[in-house]
Enzyme design. Sequence first.
Site, PDB file in Angstrom:
ATOM      1  N   GLY A  80      18.496  -6.244  34.280  1.00  0.00           N
ATOM      2  CA  GLY A  80      19.546  -6.271  33.253  1.00  0.00           C
ATOM      3  C   GLY A  80      19.256  -7.236  32.128  1.00  0.00           C
ATOM      4  N   SER A 136       2.308   7.130   1.439  1.00  0.00           N
ATOM      5  CA  SER A 136       3.272   8.095   1.977  1.00  0.00           C
ATOM      6  C   SER A 136       4.372   8.447   0.985  1.00  0.00           C
ATOM      7  CB  SER A 136       3.923   7.544   3.247  1.00  0.00           C
ATOM      8  OG  SER A 136       2.943   7.202   4.196  1.00  0.00           O
ATOM      9  N   PHE A 180       0.860  -1.183   0.000  1.00  0.00           N
ATOM     10  CA  PHE A 180       0.000   0.000   0.000  1.00  0.00           C
ATOM     11  C   PHE A 180       0.897   1.232   0.000  1.00  0.00           C
ATOM     12  CE2 PHE A 180      -2.129   3.192   2.726  1.00  0.00           C
ATOM     13  CZ  PHE A 180      -3.174   3.491   1.873  1.00  0.00           C
ATOM     14  N   GLU A 192       0.131   3.859  10.164  1.00  0.00           N
ATOM     15  CA  GLU A 192      -1.309   4.061   9.872  1.00  0.00           C
ATOM     16  C   GLU A 192      -1.809   5.381  10.461  1.00  0.00           C
ATOM     17  OE1 GLU A 192      -2.835   1.993   7.847  1.00  0.00           O
ATOM     18  OE2 GLU A 192      -1.228   0.522   7.875  1.00  0.00           O
ATOM     19  N   GLY A 193      -0.956   6.380  10.467  1.00  0.00           N
ATOM     20  CA  GLY A 193      -1.320   7.679  11.045  1.00  0.00           C
ATOM     21  C   GLY A 193      -0.823   7.746  12.468  1.00  0.00           C
ATOM     22  N   THR A 194      -0.025   8.780  12.771  1.00  0.00           N
ATOM     23  CA  THR A 194       0.550   8.889  14.114  1.00  0.00           C
ATOM     24  C   THR A 194      -0.568   9.077  15.152  1.00  0.00           C
ATOM     25  OG1 THR A 194       0.688  11.297  14.047  1.00  0.00           O
ATOM     26  CG2 THR A 194       2.581  10.087  13.148  1.00  0.00           C
ATOM     27  N   TRP A 196       8.394   4.664   2.483  1.00  0.00           N
ATOM     28  CA  TRP A 196       7.837   3.757   3.496  1.00  0.00           C
ATOM     29  C   TRP A 196       6.933   2.679   2.903  1.00  0.00           C
ATOM     30  CZ3 TRP A 196      10.486   4.982   7.567  1.00  0.00           C
ATOM     31  CH2 TRP A 196      10.701   6.304   7.929  1.00  0.00           C
ATOM     32  N   ARG A 227      -5.874   0.333  10.771  1.00  0.00           N
ATOM     33  CA  ARG A 227      -5.725   0.764  12.179  1.00  0.00           C
ATOM     34  C   ARG A 227      -6.177  -0.334  13.132  1.00  0.00           C
ATOM     35  NH1 ARG A 227      -7.319   6.895  10.407  1.00  0.00           N
ATOM     36  NH2 ARG A 227      -5.216   7.291   9.645  1.00  0.00           N
TER      37      ARG A 227
HETATM   38  C1  LIG Z   1       8.185   1.188   9.493  1.00  0.00           C
HETATM   39  C2  LIG Z   1       7.157   2.006   8.774  1.00  0.00           C
HETATM   40  C3  LIG Z   1       6.351   1.395   7.824  1.00  0.00           C
HETATM   41  C4  LIG Z   1       5.439   2.161   7.098  1.00  0.00           C
HETATM   42  N1  LIG Z   1       4.713   1.552   6.112  1.00  0.00           N
HETATM   43  C5  LIG Z   1       3.935   2.308   5.297  1.00  0.00           C
HETATM   44  C6  LIG Z   1       3.289   1.739   4.152  1.00  0.00           C
HETATM   45  O1  LIG Z   1       3.353   0.516   3.913  1.00  0.00           O
HETATM   46  N2  LIG Z   1       2.611   2.562   3.300  1.00  0.00           N
HETATM   47  C7  LIG Z   1       2.501   3.904   3.517  1.00  0.00           C
HETATM   48  O2  LIG Z   1       1.866   4.588   2.720  1.00  0.00           O
HETATM   49  N3  LIG Z   1       3.084   4.476   4.615  1.00  0.00           N
HETATM   50  C8  LIG Z   1       3.794   3.720   5.490  1.00  0.00           C
HETATM   51  N4  LIG Z   1       4.409   4.299   6.588  1.00  0.00           N
HETATM   52  C9  LIG Z   1       4.340   5.745   6.743  1.00  0.00           C
HETATM   53  C10 LIG Z   1       3.572   6.203   7.974  1.00  0.00           C
HETATM   54  O3  LIG Z   1       2.203   6.079   7.751  1.00  0.00           O
HETATM   55  C11 LIG Z   1       4.034   7.650   8.233  1.00  0.00           C
HETATM   56  O4  LIG Z   1       5.356   7.589   8.721  1.00  0.00           O
HETATM   57  C12 LIG Z   1       3.140   8.358   9.219  1.00  0.00           C
HETATM   58  O5  LIG Z   1       1.861   8.614   8.656  1.00  0.00           O
HETATM   59  C13 LIG Z   1       3.744   9.703   9.674  1.00  0.00           C
HETATM   60  O6  LIG Z   1       4.182  10.473   8.594  1.00  0.00           O
HETATM   61  P1  LIG Z   1       5.651  11.119   8.625  1.00  0.00           P
HETATM   62  O7  LIG Z   1       6.614  10.037   8.953  1.00  0.00           O
HETATM   63  O8  LIG Z   1       5.838  11.849   7.350  1.00  0.00           O
HETATM   64  O9  LIG Z   1       5.634  12.135   9.843  1.00  0.00           O
HETATM   65  P2  LIG Z   1       5.178  13.667   9.779  1.00  0.00           P
HETATM   66  O10 LIG Z   1       3.871  13.770   9.085  1.00  0.00           O
HETATM   67  O11 LIG Z   1       6.306  14.473   9.253  1.00  0.00           O
HETATM   68  O12 LIG Z   1       4.988  13.997  11.318  1.00  0.00           O
HETATM   69  C14 LIG Z   1       6.054  14.369  12.193  1.00  0.00           C
HETATM   70  C15 LIG Z   1       5.474  14.661  13.574  1.00  0.00           C
HETATM   71  O13 LIG Z   1       4.562  15.778  13.502  1.00  0.00           O
HETATM   72  C16 LIG Z   1       3.290  15.397  14.024  1.00  0.00           C
HETATM   73  N5  LIG Z   1       2.227  16.076  13.270  1.00  0.00           N
HETATM   74  C17 LIG Z   1       2.130  16.215  11.921  1.00  0.00           C
HETATM   75  N6  LIG Z   1       1.046  16.920  11.598  1.00  0.00           N
HETATM   76  C18 LIG Z   1       0.403  17.202  12.761  1.00  0.00           C
HETATM   77  C19 LIG Z   1      -0.811  17.896  13.114  1.00  0.00           C
HETATM   78  N7  LIG Z   1      -1.631  18.394  12.180  1.00  0.00           N
HETATM   79  N8  LIG Z   1      -1.127  18.017  14.412  1.00  0.00           N
HETATM   80  C20 LIG Z   1      -0.323  17.491  15.378  1.00  0.00           C
HETATM   81  N9  LIG Z   1       0.834  16.824  15.113  1.00  0.00           N
HETATM   82  C21 LIG Z   1       1.172  16.674  13.835  1.00  0.00           C
HETATM   83  C22 LIG Z   1       3.231  13.873  13.814  1.00  0.00           C
HETATM   84  O14 LIG Z   1       2.280  13.274  14.674  1.00  0.00           O
HETATM   85  C23 LIG Z   1       4.667  13.495  14.140  1.00  0.00           C
HETATM   86  O15 LIG Z   1       4.811  13.448  15.544  1.00  0.00           O
HETATM   87  C24 LIG Z   1       5.298   3.538   7.368  1.00  0.00           C
HETATM   88  C25 LIG Z   1       6.087   4.146   8.353  1.00  0.00           C
HETATM   89  C26 LIG Z   1       6.999   3.383   9.057  1.00  0.00           C
HETATM   90  C27 LIG Z   1       7.852   4.061  10.094  1.00  0.00           C
END
Ligand SMILES: Cc1cc2nc3c(=O)[nH]c(=O)nc-3n(C[C@H](O)[C@H](O)[C@H](O)COP(=O)(O)OP(=O)(O)OC[C@H]3O[C@@H](n4cnc5c(N)ncnc54)[C@H](O)[C@@H]3O)c2cc1C
Length: 388
Positions: free
Chosen positions: A340, A124, A121, A363-365, A154, A243
């Site tokens: 330990g 990102s 999927f 899946e969204g932080t 990702w 999710r």
């Molecule tokens: C191991 C791994 C596997 C993944 N697999 C997939 C995949 O298969 N397919 C896919 O499409 N994606 C995938 N992802 C991506 C994942 O969904 C994103 O990393 C995630 O949505 C966060 O995006 P970002 O890393 O760009 O962080 P950012 O969007 O840059 O966020 C950085 C920080 O800012 C905070 N933040 C951002 N906007 C706001 C707001 N409006 N209000 C408050 N806080 C905010 C965030 O919560 C975070 O703490 C994967 C990520 C990882 C780490």
Amino acid sequence: MPTDPALADELVATVRRWVAKEVIPNASAFEHADEFPEAMVAQMRDFGLFGATIPEEYGGLDLDVLTYARLVEELAYGWMSLSGVLNTHTIVANLIKRFGTDEQRAQWLPDMATGEVRGAFSLSEPDAGSDAQALACKATPDGDEYVVNGTKMWVTNGERAKVVALVAKAPEGITCFIIGKEPGPRFEGISVSRRIDKLGYKGLETVEMAYDGHRIGADTVLGGADNLGKGMHQVLSSLELGRINIAARAVGVARAAFDAALAYAQQRETFGVPIAKHQAIQFKLADMATKLQASKLLVQSAAEKFEAGGRADVEAGMAKLFCSESALEIATECMRIHGGMGYTAELPVERYYRDAPLMIIGEGTNEIQRVVIARGLLRRAEAGEPVL
Ligand SMILES: Cc1cc2nc3c(=O)[nH]c(=O)nc-3n(C[C@H](O)[C@H](O)[C@H](O)COP(=O)(O)OP(=O)(O)OC[C@H]3O[C@@H](n4cnc5c(N)ncnc54)[C@H](O)[C@@H]3O)c2cc1C
């Protein structure tokens, strides 16, 4: 339709037995070597897990989402990465099942049900994670085809997948395309431009994929031409299922950490008694068990809401938020209880501690989950519907 409870229990018990016999004894070796567990995935195929939510007419098991979540929990109890091999696949299968044309369903679902074709999927991008609307990957029409250019970040299972749900910008707006490819680092105009080394969630690949003039047919638009520009709506509803997977896998990791902590607390002695006799340790165990039990109930509530149809954004968001934060806390407490030994590579405790943080991000932080939950609550309140 709800899955027959006897069938659901039997499947869950079968997977649980297999996890105890084959996954738990071997997971650490694969994890430390960052090696893809071919034989385990083959067994998951034999169990039919890749077709868990695919309708029977396409060769799937057509399980309800609660049974799917229980199976995900069992896999994650042994090794979280196994639930990750299944997650993007199930999201893509669900997108095709729910929004695909008859031709797309017939083309993809039978081979996805057997696991012969596995899904990735791809939403990102390097500069579009939480802010998915900011994505820059373009699909430009050219006669009967689209030409795709851009970088996707990702992409879990991206290298081994044979089908990718690619979310890109068409002239009509954000659109989801279902595209086929061969496994490997390069296929026509698609290449793996970076393999991402991770803290945990090892053994399965998460990659950056570059699209450089990759040509796809107009028939790859999910649901056909009427759905050009509707990709975000399609994807958001399928992320609810993603999710629930994350919440269920958080329960699996948390349960593994809790069981390990409980057993160690009964066996390790200090000051002449098992550490489980110290009230400080008892309070930890009580808090861990309470969070674990609450997590299980939230997964159940989210799965039931999803199964009922309509939007489950609030329930899936709550389950994902609470279960992942709890798993992180439980994994940390498990390590503390182990002293330990929890910090060594000899026990899986350090793996739970490294795997758990992914679930607060993927899946969204969890910051974004709070936004999703609050918006959903307000939407229901404004519509005069029951909020919970
Ligand atoms: C191991 C791994 C596997 C993944 N697999 C997939 C995949 O298969 N397919 C896919 O499409 N994606 C995938 N992802 C991506 C994942 O969904 C994103 O990393 C995630 O949505 C966060 O995006 P970002 O890393 O760009 O962080 P950012 O969007 O840059 O966020 C950085 C920080 O800012 C905070 N933040 C951002 N906007 C706001 C707001 N409006 N209000 C408050 N806080 C905010 C965030 O919560 C975070 O703490 C994967 C990520 C990882 C780490």
